[in-house]
Design a protein around this motif. Structure first.
Motif, PDB file in Angstrom:
ATOM      1  N   ASP A   9       0.807  -1.229   0.000  1.00 11.61           N
ATOM      2  CA  ASP A   9       0.000   0.000   0.000  1.00 11.61           C
ATOM      3  C   ASP A   9       0.838   1.275   0.000  1.00 11.61           C
ATOM      4  O   ASP A   9       0.290   2.379  -0.026  1.00 11.61           O
ATOM      5  N   ASP A  10       2.160   1.163   0.019  1.00  8.86           N
ATOM      6  CA  ASP A  10       3.029   2.337   0.108  1.00  8.86           C
ATOM      7  C   ASP A  10       3.472   2.880  -1.249  1.00  8.86           C
ATOM      8  O   ASP A  10       4.448   3.634  -1.328  1.00  8.86           O
ATOM      9  N   VAL A  40       7.956  -1.618  -4.936  1.00  5.60           N
ATOM     10  CA  VAL A  40       7.266  -1.686  -3.645  1.00  5.60           C
ATOM     11  C   VAL A  40       6.927  -3.139  -3.306  1.00  5.60           C
ATOM     12  O   VAL A  40       7.124  -3.578  -2.166  1.00  5.60           O
ATOM     13  N   ARG A  41       6.444  -3.899  -4.278  1.00  3.50           N
ATOM     14  CA  ARG A  41       6.108  -5.305  -4.050  1.00  3.50           C
ATOM     15  C   ARG A  41       7.341  -6.087  -3.590  1.00  3.50           C
ATOM     16  O   ARG A  41       7.296  -6.817  -2.601  1.00  3.50           O
ATOM     17  N   ARG A  42       8.451  -5.919  -4.301  1.00  4.65           N
ATOM     18  CA  ARG A  42       9.690  -6.630  -3.932  1.00  4.65           C
ATOM     19  C   ARG A  42      10.165  -6.207  -2.542  1.00  4.65           C
ATOM     20  O   ARG A  42      10.574  -7.043  -1.728  1.00  4.65           O
ATOM     21  N   ASP A  43      10.141  -4.896  -2.276  1.00  2.84           N
ATOM     22  CA  ASP A  43      10.577  -4.416  -0.960  1.00  2.84           C
ATOM     23  C   ASP A  43       9.674  -4.946   0.148  1.00  2.84           C
ATOM     24  O   ASP A  43      10.161  -5.343   1.219  1.00  2.84           O
ATOM     25  N   LYS A  55      11.814   0.112   6.271  1.00  4.78           N
ATOM     26  CA  LYS A  55      10.865   0.700   7.204  1.00  4.78           C
ATOM     27  C   LYS A  55      10.345   2.042   6.689  1.00  4.78           C
ATOM     28  O   LYS A  55      11.100   2.869   6.192  1.00  4.78           O
ATOM     29  N   MET A  56       9.059   2.226   6.853  1.00  2.00           N
ATOM     30  CA  MET A  56       8.436   3.505   6.573  1.00  2.00           C
ATOM     31  C   MET A  56       8.427   4.294   7.884  1.00  2.00           C
ATOM     32  O   MET A  56       8.193   3.735   8.962  1.00  2.00           O
ATOM     33  N   GLU A  65      -1.490   6.803   8.742  1.00  2.00           N
ATOM     34  CA  GLU A  65      -1.561   6.976   7.285  1.00  2.00           C
ATOM     35  C   GLU A  65      -0.556   8.001   6.767  1.00  2.00           C
ATOM     36  O   GLU A  65      -0.282   8.072   5.569  1.00  2.00           O
ATOM     37  N   VAL A  66       0.034   8.790   7.665  1.00  2.00           N
ATOM     38  CA  VAL A  66       0.998   9.820   7.262  1.00  2.00           C
ATOM     39  C   VAL A  66       2.408   9.241   7.352  1.00  2.00           C
ATOM     40  O   VAL A  66       2.855   8.813   8.416  1.00  2.00           O
TER      41      VAL A  66
END
Length: 171
Positions: A9-10, A40-43, A55-56, A65-66
């Motif tokens: 979702d990122d 994004v999928r691979r990460d 990490k986000m 969500e932020v």
């Protein structure tokens, strides 16, 4: 602040970090938008498998969500030996607040406790004063300048190193 694994979702955060000319100025320019979903999928798969820490950065746990950016530790082989790296990106509206430094320190502390990453290297572009400042402030040792490949582009970088097992990052 909270660090959480990247998820599929990122995509929007990755687009903002990697496809923006300002964000990617020191990294050779923006990457193609078409490649982001796959990246994004691979990460997310690597993060879920715990083979890389991707990490986000969530600056306010009350607003999950932020996202302010990302901080990552990963390992690969260099000269047939394991070689660990760390990198971070902070979105413009969150820059200058110490978020990148704090997120990097938190991940380095976790790496020191975990022990599997060994010495961790960082390669900010020589012109990226903010990222080089983070390295210096956290206690990385400057090993010199080198050229590194980032997303298929050669970046002239400073080579920093820290061993969070024996030299925990400074505050």
């Amino acid at each position: 602040m909270r660090l959480r694994n990247v998820t599929p979702d990122d995509v929007d955060a990755y687009v903002r970090m990697r496809c923006d000319p300002v964000m990617m100025k020191e990294l050779g320019g923006p990457v193609p938008r078409d490649d982001i979903e796959d990246k994004v999928r691979r990460d997310a798969e690597e993060a879920a498998a715990d083979t890389s820490w991707i990490k986000m950065i969530v600056p306010d746990p009350g607003r999950p969500e932020v996202v302010a950016g990302s901080v990552c530790v990963w390992s690969h082989d260099q000269d047939e030996k394991p070689f660990s790296e760390i990198g971070w990106m902070v979105l413009p509206e969150f820059q200058g607040r110490g978020i990148g430094k704090l997120a990097t320190r938190i991940l380095l502390e976790r790496a020191g406790e975990d022990g599997r990453w060994g010495e961790i290297h960082a390669f900010p572009a020589t012109g990226n004063a903010a990222s080089n400042g983070i390295c210096a402030a956290l206690g990385f040792r400057l090993l010199g300048e080198t050229d590194v490949d980032f997303a298929g582009r050669i970046i002239h970088s400073n080579h920093w190193m820290i061993d969070p097992r024996s030299d925990p990052p400074k505050s």
